[in-house]
Design a protein around this motif. Structure first.
Motif, PDB file in Angstrom:
ATOM      1  N   ARG A  23       0.347  12.293  -2.128  1.00 43.97           N
ATOM      2  CA  ARG A  23       0.396  13.036  -3.394  1.00 43.97           C
ATOM      3  C   ARG A  23       0.957  14.434  -3.190  1.00 43.97           C
ATOM      4  O   ARG A  23       1.729  14.925  -4.017  1.00 43.97           O
ATOM      5  CB  ARG A  23      -0.984  13.078  -4.050  1.00 43.97           C
ATOM      6  N   LEU A  24       0.583  15.081  -2.094  1.00 39.28           N
ATOM      7  CA  LEU A  24       1.095  16.423  -1.819  1.00 39.28           C
ATOM      8  C   LEU A  24       2.614  16.378  -1.640  1.00 39.28           C
ATOM      9  O   LEU A  24       3.337  17.218  -2.180  1.00 39.28           O
ATOM     10  CB  LEU A  24       0.423  17.008  -0.572  1.00 39.28           C
ATOM     11  N   THR A  25       3.091  15.370  -0.928  1.00 43.98           N
ATOM     12  CA  THR A  25       4.543  15.216  -0.729  1.00 43.98           C
ATOM     13  C   THR A  25       5.237  14.933  -2.056  1.00 43.98           C
ATOM     14  O   THR A  25       6.305  15.492  -2.340  1.00 43.98           O
ATOM     15  CB  THR A  25       4.832  14.093   0.293  1.00 43.98           C
ATOM     16  N   MET A  26       4.625  14.088  -2.892  1.00 41.33           N
ATOM     17  CA  MET A  26       5.198  13.800  -4.214  1.00 41.33           C
ATOM     18  C   MET A  26       5.328  15.086  -5.032  1.00 41.33           C
ATOM     19  O   MET A  26       6.377  15.341  -5.639  1.00 41.33           O
ATOM     20  CB  MET A  26       4.318  12.817  -4.984  1.00 41.33           C
ATOM     21  N   VAL A  27       4.271  15.879  -5.049  1.00 44.31           N
ATOM     22  CA  VAL A  27       4.284  17.133  -5.813  1.00 44.31           C
ATOM     23  C   VAL A  27       5.348  18.077  -5.253  1.00 44.31           C
ATOM     24  O   VAL A  27       6.079  18.713  -6.011  1.00 44.31           O
ATOM     25  CB  VAL A  27       2.877  17.785  -5.828  1.00 44.31           C
ATOM     26  N   ALA A  28       5.466  18.130  -3.926  1.00 40.27           N
ATOM     27  CA  ALA A  28       6.493  18.974  -3.309  1.00 40.27           C
ATOM     28  C   ALA A  28       7.891  18.521  -3.715  1.00 40.27           C
ATOM     29  O   ALA A  28       8.768  19.340  -3.986  1.00 40.27           O
ATOM     30  CB  ALA A  28       6.346  18.971  -1.787  1.00 40.27           C
ATOM     31  N   MET A  29       8.091  17.204  -3.796  1.00 41.95           N
ATOM     32  CA  MET A  29       9.394  16.679  -4.222  1.00 41.95           C
ATOM     33  C   MET A  29       9.643  16.983  -5.696  1.00 41.95           C
ATOM     34  O   MET A  29      10.753  17.340  -6.089  1.00 41.95           O
ATOM     35  CB  MET A  29       9.454  15.169  -3.969  1.00 41.95           C
ATOM     36  N   VAL A  37       9.455   6.191 -10.199  1.00 46.26           N
ATOM     37  CA  VAL A  37       8.525   5.483  -9.306  1.00 46.26           C
ATOM     38  C   VAL A  37       9.291   4.739  -8.212  1.00 46.26           C
ATOM     39  O   VAL A  37       8.891   4.761  -7.045  1.00 46.26           O
ATOM     40  CB  VAL A  37       7.624   4.501 -10.101  1.00 46.26           C
ATOM     41  N   CYS A  38      10.387   4.093  -8.588  1.00 50.04           N
ATOM     42  CA  CYS A  38      11.115   3.294  -7.593  1.00 50.04           C
ATOM     43  C   CYS A  38      11.664   4.162  -6.458  1.00 50.04           C
ATOM     44  O   CYS A  38      11.781   3.695  -5.322  1.00 50.04           O
ATOM     45  CB  CYS A  38      12.212   2.457  -8.232  1.00 50.04           C
ATOM     46  N   SER A  47       3.940  -0.019  -1.941  1.00 46.82           N
ATOM     47  CA  SER A  47       4.129  -0.900  -3.092  1.00 46.82           C
ATOM     48  C   SER A  47       4.189  -0.082  -4.383  1.00 46.82           C
ATOM     49  O   SER A  47       3.646   1.026  -4.456  1.00 46.82           O
ATOM     50  CB  SER A  47       2.986  -1.910  -3.177  1.00 46.82           C
ATOM     51  N   GLN A  48       4.822  -0.648  -5.383  1.00 46.53           N
ATOM     52  CA  GLN A  48       4.924   0.016  -6.681  1.00 46.53           C
ATOM     53  C   GLN A  48       3.537   0.286  -7.272  1.00 46.53           C
ATOM     54  O   GLN A  48       3.281   1.376  -7.763  1.00 46.53           O
ATOM     55  CB  GLN A  48       5.821  -0.803  -7.609  1.00 46.53           C
ATOM     56  N   PRO A  49       2.577  -0.677  -7.195  1.00 48.76           N
ATOM     57  CA  PRO A  49       1.241  -0.385  -7.724  1.00 48.76           C
ATOM     58  C   PRO A  49       0.552   0.777  -6.998  1.00 48.76           C
ATOM     59  O   PRO A  49      -0.132   1.582  -7.626  1.00 48.76           O
ATOM     60  CB  PRO A  49       0.475  -1.698  -7.532  1.00 48.76           C
ATOM     61  N   ALA A  50       0.744   0.885  -5.683  1.00 48.87           N
ATOM     62  CA  ALA A  50       0.122   1.980  -4.921  1.00 48.87           C
ATOM     63  C   ALA A  50       0.714   3.323  -5.351  1.00 48.87           C
ATOM     64  O   ALA A  50      -0.018   4.298  -5.573  1.00 48.87           O
ATOM     65  CB  ALA A  50       0.327   1.770  -3.418  1.00 48.87           C
ATOM     66  N   ILE A  51       2.033   3.375  -5.511  1.00 50.13           N
ATOM     67  CA  ILE A  51       2.701   4.603  -5.960  1.00 50.13           C
ATOM     68  C   ILE A  51       2.232   4.944  -7.374  1.00 50.13           C
ATOM     69  O   ILE A  51       1.925   6.108  -7.670  1.00 50.13           O
ATOM     70  CB  ILE A  51       4.243   4.448  -5.913  1.00 50.13           C
ATOM     71  N   SER A  52       2.149   3.940  -8.226  1.00 54.29           N
ATOM     72  CA  SER A  52       1.717   4.172  -9.610  1.00 54.29           C
ATOM     73  C   SER A  52       0.307   4.748  -9.677  1.00 54.29           C
ATOM     74  O   SER A  52       0.009   5.572 -10.542  1.00 54.29           O
ATOM     75  CB  SER A  52       1.806   2.872 -10.421  1.00 54.29           C
ATOM     76  N   GLN A  53      -0.574   4.332  -8.764  1.00 54.32           N
ATOM     77  CA  GLN A  53      -1.940   4.880  -8.703  1.00 54.32           C
ATOM     78  C   GLN A  53      -1.903   6.372  -8.375  1.00 54.32           C
ATOM     79  O   GLN A  53      -2.620   7.169  -8.980  1.00 54.32           O
ATOM     80  CB  GLN A  53      -2.784   4.139  -7.660  1.00 54.32           C
TER      81      GLN A  53
END
Length: 114
Positions: A23-29, A37-38, A47-53
């Motif tokens: 999540r920290l890396t996602m926020v940084a991006m 999501v893809c 997996s897409q469900p894990a990323i979506s969570q």
């Protein structure tokens, strides 16, 4: 510049949310780029469900917002969030994650939603 004060409980919740490396890396991006999501699926090899969570938790906090562009849902950092100043301060101490999207682009996997 006016500094907003966030209650300790809320700050603790946000810091706990950002205590997860993904999540920290996602926020940084998302600090410098909007993402789909893809793209996160390809970058994190999850997996897409894990990323979506992960995205759902960030959205539920109000830290991340979404915009629909045709068939795509594009995520961005919510600069109007009461937590944005905390996120901004935190990210100032971390290396940019832009290279992850650059690598994705070089592999031809960066989504163009225009």
């Amino acid at each position: 510049m006016k500094t907003s004060i966030v209650e300790i409980d809320k700050a603790a919740a946000i810091l706990k949310l950002l205590g997860d490396k993904t999540r920290l890396t996602m926020v940084a991006m998302l600090y410098t780029n909007d993402c789909c999501v893809c793209e996160f699926v390809a970058i994190f090899k999850m997996s897409q469900p894990a990323i979506s969570q992960h995205i759902r938790k960030l959205k539920d906090s109000g830290m991340v917002s979404e915009t629909r562009k045709g068939q795509w849902i594009i995520y961005s950092l919510n600069k109007d969030s009461e937590y944005y100043p905390i996120v901004q301060d935190l990210l100032a101490h971390l290396p940019s994650q832009d290279y992850k999207l650059k690598e994705l682009e070089e592999q031809g996997l960066r989504i163009s939603c225009d």
